[in-house]
Design a protein around this motif. Structure first.
Motif: not given
Length: 560
Positions: A323-329
């Motif tokens: 989820l963290s990576g998705n938000v950043s992306k």
């Protein structure tokens, strides 16, 4: 009909049919892309595939001590791959080989492999028909750029093979219709028909209705690929470029190493799946909600005071990290789109593009373009957008008695626009050819109709940035009404009158010369509004305006 589901089913069959145990997956460049479009590497590795290799890498001598492993081979049945696989089998590095070809393989090639399998390590040889890139559930591509320039040497054969695999993977044996003005469409239609007849046993399916394969030429609509886009997937491709679901962000100022290249796949990314066809304004609100959701999750992870807290955190950590990576992306991608939108004044550019394509007001359109191109106006319009506006104007008003194409080109030269972009204006006009000058092959009434068709908006559209509708929109409308004209889209083969007059529920539309994400959106909306029908869209490639200009220039250079 769903090309992603079809490809995934084949991959599952390939991995699960072999004996249990750890496996190597040996691929070529194209089949690597085919698999990566629908599966992430971590997903593949969860299925007992612990190593992915390329047969053409030249580094295949390092695993000589792995005879206890099974090797799944997934290749396109090309002469080069048959040769490389023969060398592999002569000196096998693994104990057992399960060979899967992405398309129909010649018996002679199977014989060559058998002759080289002296140690009898090959356990199985199968054809799994996934010789295409499954982009969206209703969209596929062959990844062939500048296809018309390479038609005789490569593209025709590759398109025949690709379409055959699409039909076989969807279990469809269609009526074939094609765009009459295009020799390329007629040639491809004939070759596909010949292959179906030659491999008739493979194409014997129980079909409730007769499917339709409609082959179109990109030149029937040179307008759609020139426009700026406002839905998420299409906008990313136009401004940042999507290459096999990957977006290169390495040139973004201050980008972190982890975000230098990001993957946008609706199969692996719920946020992208939800927003793929939404307009840019809606995406901004959804990004905000995604961030708020993440912040709530982050707060819940701040309290790690006991062993049970730690255990709970560790168990949810992979999902939290994802989820963290998705938000950043998505914050990065949308942020970059927003910056470009503002910096290059794309709202103003797009509004004029849409007006040119959807309304008739020569004087007003000419004045608007001059205002944007005026070097004294201190505008930040990109040279690409400036040149595209002149291209759209030239396509729209080429036959207008008061057109000022020459004057607009002089303005571009004053802006120091590159010679490539300026020469592209003439290339696009020549590329459009008969459709830019329809009176050459149609009578006056038909010429007016065709011109309107290229530049027809939709009445009652509130959003000034989405007035334009591709030519495909009208073609699908004709198909659903059972009125697709025989004189414009003739059919091949001997079909009964009942088959000819029946309306196809399953339709595959293929564009020689590439397709666009705006047309993909058109098909998505059409399928949603016509649940009794299923339309799949494909193209030799998926264009943004830059790749389309390359296509047009190379086509004219090759004199196709």
């Amino acid at each position: 009909m769903n090309v992603i589901t079809a490809v995934k089913a084949y991959i599952t069959k390939m991995i699960e049919e072999s004996e249990p145990g750890m496996k190597i997956l040996l691929m070529d460049k194209e089949t690597t892309s085919i698999i990566s479009m629908v599966y992430g590497q971590s997903e593949i590795q969860q299925k007992e595939v612990f190593l992915l290799e390329r047969i053409d890498s030249g580094n295949n001598n390092s695993n000589s001590g792995l005879r206890y492993l099974k090797c799944l081979v997934f290749l396109r049945p090309t002469p080069q791959n048959i040769d490389l696989l023969s060398k592999e089998l002569r000196n096998p590095r693994y104990g057992a080989y399960y060979i899967y070809f992405s398309n129909i393989v010649a018996k002679a090639d199977v014989k060559i492999l058998a002759e080289n399998d002296e140690q009898e390590v090959v356990k199985d040889v199968q054809e799994l028909y996934m010789d295409y890139l499954a982009v969206n559930p209703h969209l596929f591509s062959f990844g062939l750029s500048t296809c018309m320039a390479n038609w005789k040497t490569f593209t025709l054969q590759r398109s025949v093979q690709g379409l055959a695999s699409v039909l076989l993977s969807l279990t469809k044996c269609p009526i074939i219709r094609y765009q009459k003005f295009s020799n390329l469409c007629h040639e491809l239609a004939q070759k596909v028909d010949e292959l179906i007849n030659k491999e008739s046993t493979l194409f014997t399916f129980g079909q409730s209705s007769q499917p339709l394969l409609l082959i179109l030429d990109r030149r029937c609509d040179p307008v759609t690929p020139l426009l700026n886009q406002w839905t998420y997937q299409a906008m990313v491709h136009e401004l940042l470029t999507i290459n096999n679901n990957r977006v290169n962000l390495s040139k973004v100022k201050g980008i972190s190493k982890e975000l230098a290249e990001v993957v946008l796949s609706a199969e692996q990314d719920p946020f992208y799946a939800k927003n793929i066809y939404l307009n840019f304004g809606d995406i901004g609100q959804n990004i905000k909600e995604l961030m708020e959701h993440f912040q709530e999750k982050a707060k819940s992870h701040q309290k790690v005071e006991s062993i049970s807290d730690m255990k709970a955190f560790v168990e949810t950590y992979p999902q939290f990290k994802k989820l963290s990576g998705n938000v950043s992306k998505h914050v990065t991608v949308v942020g970059e789109l927003s910056s470009m939108l503002s910096e290059y004044e794309l709202l103003d550019v797009s509004e004029i593009e849409q007006e040119i394509t959807s309304q008739t007001d020569h004087s007003s359109h000419l004045q608007s373009i001059r205002k944007l191109l005026n070097p004294g106006g201190n505008r930040k319009i990109r040279d690409l957008d400036a040149a595209k506006l002149v291209m759209l104007y030239a396509l729209r008003y080429r036959s207008h008695s008061s057109n000022d194409i020459g004057g607009l080109i002089k303005m571009l030269k004053k802006r120091n626009v590159s010679e490539y972009l300026i020469s592209s204006i003439d290339s696009v006009l020549k590329y459009a050819g008969r459709y830019a000058q329809p009176s050459e092959i149609f009578n006056v009434v038909e010429a007016v109709k065709i011109t309107k068709r290229l530049f027809k908006g939709l009445n009652g559209v509130d959003n000034v940035y989405t007035q334009h509708k591709p030519v495909l929109n009208e073609i699908l409308d004709e198909i659903v009404k059972g009125r697709l004209r025989e004189d414009l889209y003739p059919r091949l083969g001997g079909f009964t009158s009942q088959q000819i007059n029946s309306r196809s529920q399953d339709v595959i539309v293929f564009f020689i010369g590439g397709v666009t994400y705006e047309e993909s959106l058109t098909v998505h909306v059409f399928n949603k509004n016509n649940p009794e029908m299923r339309v799949i869209l494909g193209g030799t490639t998926i264009h943004n305006s830059k790749s389309f200009l390359e296509e047009a220039n190379e086509t004219i250079r090759a004199n196709v």
